[in-house]
Write a protein that holds these residues in place. Structure first.
Motif, PDB file in Angstrom:
ATOM      1  N   THR A 280     112.536 -13.590  22.480  1.00 10.96           N
ATOM      2  CA  THR A 280     111.166 -13.551  22.163  1.00 10.96           C
ATOM      3  C   THR A 280     110.218 -14.074  23.518  1.00 10.96           C
ATOM      4  N   LEU A 281     109.239 -13.399  23.898  1.00 16.17           N
ATOM      5  CA  LEU A 281     108.310 -13.685  24.914  1.00 16.17           C
ATOM      6  C   LEU A 281     107.078 -14.379  24.093  1.00 16.17           C
ATOM      7  N   TYR A 282     106.395 -15.638  24.422  1.00 11.30           N
ATOM      8  CA  TYR A 282     105.309 -16.171  23.784  1.00 11.30           C
ATOM      9  C   TYR A 282     104.420 -15.995  25.096  1.00 11.30           C
ATOM     10  N   VAL A 283     103.046 -15.620  24.567  1.00  9.77           N
ATOM     11  CA  VAL A 283     102.016 -15.601  25.765  1.00  9.77           C
ATOM     12  C   VAL A 283     100.755 -16.441  25.193  1.00  9.77           C
ATOM     13  N   ALA A 284     100.304 -17.454  25.945  1.00  9.73           N
ATOM     14  CA  ALA A 284      99.001 -17.934  25.584  1.00  9.73           C
ATOM     15  C   ALA A 284      97.810 -16.972  25.882  1.00  9.73           C
ATOM     16  N   ASP A 285      96.884 -17.031  25.054  1.00 11.10           N
ATOM     17  CA  ASP A 285      95.764 -16.067  25.425  1.00 11.10           C
ATOM     18  C   ASP A 285      94.485 -16.675  25.545  1.00 11.10           C
ATOM     19  N   THR A 286      94.002 -16.778  26.832  1.00 13.52           N
ATOM     20  CA  THR A 286      92.802 -17.741  26.932  1.00 13.52           C
ATOM     21  C   THR A 286      91.613 -16.717  27.028  1.00 13.52           C
ATOM     22  N   GLY A 287      91.772 -15.707  26.380  1.00 12.15           N
ATOM     23  CA  GLY A 287      90.533 -14.553  26.546  1.00 12.15           C
ATOM     24  C   GLY A 287      89.211 -14.861  26.024  1.00 12.15           C
ATOM     25  N   ARG A 288      89.429 -16.298  24.807  1.00 11.75           N
ATOM     26  CA  ARG A 288      88.175 -16.642  24.363  1.00 11.75           C
ATOM     27  C   ARG A 288      87.247 -17.129  25.287  1.00 11.75           C
ATOM     28  N   SER A 289      87.545 -17.874  26.250  1.00 12.07           N
ATOM     29  CA  SER A 289      86.553 -18.177  27.414  1.00 12.07           C
ATOM     30  C   SER A 289      85.898 -17.174  28.107  1.00 12.07           C
TER      31      SER A 289
ATOM     32  N   THR B  63      88.420 -24.868  17.207  1.00 10.85           N
ATOM     33  CA  THR B  63      89.110 -24.063  17.859  1.00 10.85           C
ATOM     34  C   THR B  63      89.158 -24.221  19.588  1.00 10.85           C
ATOM     35  N   GLY B  64      90.415 -24.596  20.246  1.00  8.05           N
ATOM     36  CA  GLY B  64      90.504 -24.763  21.497  1.00  8.05           C
ATOM     37  C   GLY B  64      91.371 -23.690  22.050  1.00  8.05           C
ATOM     38  N   MET B  65      92.031 -23.779  23.113  1.00  9.10           N
ATOM     39  CA  MET B  65      92.813 -22.690  23.748  1.00  9.10           C
ATOM     40  C   MET B  65      94.101 -23.169  24.193  1.00  9.10           C
ATOM     41  N   ALA B  66      94.988 -22.580  24.107  1.00  6.49           N
ATOM     42  CA  ALA B  66      96.365 -22.721  24.611  1.00  6.49           C
ATOM     43  C   ALA B  66      96.347 -22.572  26.190  1.00  6.49           C
ATOM     44  N   ASP B  67      97.126 -23.130  26.722  1.00  8.71           N
ATOM     45  CA  ASP B  67      97.269 -23.117  27.941  1.00  8.71           C
ATOM     46  C   ASP B  67      98.977 -23.060  28.573  1.00  8.71           C
ATOM     47  N   GLY B  68      99.430 -24.236  29.131  1.00 11.15           N
ATOM     48  CA  GLY B  68     100.862 -23.777  29.525  1.00 11.15           C
ATOM     49  C   GLY B  68     101.824 -24.385  28.410  1.00 11.15           C
ATOM     50  N   ILE B  69     102.639 -23.639  28.178  1.00 12.47           N
ATOM     51  CA  ILE B  69     103.735 -23.452  26.868  1.00 12.47           C
ATOM     52  C   ILE B  69     105.360 -23.539  27.511  1.00 12.47           C
ATOM     53  N   ARG B  70     106.119 -24.143  26.586  1.00 11.79           N
ATOM     54  CA  ARG B  70     107.471 -24.325  26.720  1.00 11.79           C
ATOM     55  C   ARG B  70     108.072 -24.402  25.536  1.00 11.79           C
ATOM     56  N   CYS B  71     109.379 -23.792  25.412  1.00 12.87           N
ATOM     57  CA  CYS B  71     110.219 -23.971  23.877  1.00 12.87           C
ATOM     58  C   CYS B  71     111.136 -25.092  24.330  1.00 12.87           C
TER      59      CYS B  71
ATOM     60  N   ASP C 290      99.412  -5.205  26.760  1.00 10.96           N
ATOM     61  CA  ASP C 290      97.835  -5.184  26.979  1.00 10.96           C
ATOM     62  C   ASP C 290      97.087  -5.758  25.741  1.00 10.96           C
ATOM     63  N   GLN C 291      97.886  -6.289  24.918  1.00 13.93           N
ATOM     64  CA  GLN C 291      97.293  -7.016  23.798  1.00 13.93           C
ATOM     65  C   GLN C 291      96.334  -8.176  24.184  1.00 13.93           C
ATOM     66  N   PRO C 292      96.915  -9.078  24.972  1.00 13.32           N
ATOM     67  CA  PRO C 292      96.232 -10.367  25.355  1.00 13.32           C
ATOM     68  C   PRO C 292      94.833 -10.099  26.095  1.00 13.32           C
ATOM     69  N   PHE C 293      93.657 -10.705  25.610  1.00  9.35           N
ATOM     70  CA  PHE C 293      92.566 -10.462  26.425  1.00  9.35           C
ATOM     71  C   PHE C 293      92.785 -11.108  27.873  1.00  9.35           C
ATOM     72  N   LYS C 294      93.259 -12.335  28.013  1.00  9.15           N
ATOM     73  CA  LYS C 294      93.380 -12.879  29.156  1.00  9.15           C
ATOM     74  C   LYS C 294      94.853 -13.979  29.310  1.00  9.15           C
ATOM     75  N   PRO C 295      95.935 -13.300  29.495  1.00  8.76           N
ATOM     76  CA  PRO C 295      97.075 -14.028  29.271  1.00  8.76           C
ATOM     77  C   PRO C 295      97.168 -15.051  30.394  1.00  8.76           C
ATOM     78  N   ASN C 296      97.732 -16.149  29.942  1.00  2.00           N
ATOM     79  CA  ASN C 296      97.772 -17.321  30.751  1.00  2.00           C
ATOM     80  C   ASN C 296      99.305 -17.806  30.707  1.00  2.00           C
TER      81      ASN C 296
END
Length: 143
Positions: free
Chosen positions: A19-28, A62-70, A3-9
């Protein structure tokens, strides 16, 4: 699970699935949210050790992260935007969270994936376009 991310994307796993990575777009929507990508340790069906993997701040913007891949080396490729020229595109972060590359696009990069027969072509979706560039690595997974 978290429940840490404000708006997981966007989300993706490291190459070893530890490791699980989660982009947080909560700033929007939430002024107190930070524009970051979270990292969580994966332990069976549980997540632990929530932490900031990387910040999406660059050169005072400062922008925002959206889609992510390793990729197979554990670098995180992040579709990003909402800033403009010199920022929008794909930001690449090393496994320690340091930005090591940037593919600049003329519009926001919403999502991305590795494809091709060797998974060495980066496909990027943007506001009105689809981009592709060959890269010197391979995507970590077939997702």
């Amino acid at each position: 699970m978290a429940d840490q991310p404000f708006k997981p994307n966007g989300l993706c796993f490291s190459p070893d699935y530890r490791t699980l990575y989660v982009a947080d777009t909560g700033r929007s929507h939430y002024p107190e949210a930070k524009s970051i990508v979270w990292a969580f340790d994966v332990q069976g069906a549980r997540l632990s050790n929530p932490r900031t993997f990387c910040s999406m701040e660059m050169d005072g913007k400062t922008g925002m992260a959206d889609g992510i891949r390793c990729d197979e080396a554990g670098n995180l490729w992040v579709g990003a935007g909402w800033v403009g020229d010199g920022y929008d595109g794909v930001h690449v972060f090393a496994p320690d969270g340091q930005r090591i590359g940037l593919i600049k696009l003329p519009e926001i990069c919403a999502n991305l994936c590795f494809g091709g027969t060797r998974r060495n072509r980066l496909f990027m979706t943007a506001g009105q376009s689809l981009y592709m560039v060959p890269v010197e690595t391979r995507g970590a997974h077939f997702c």
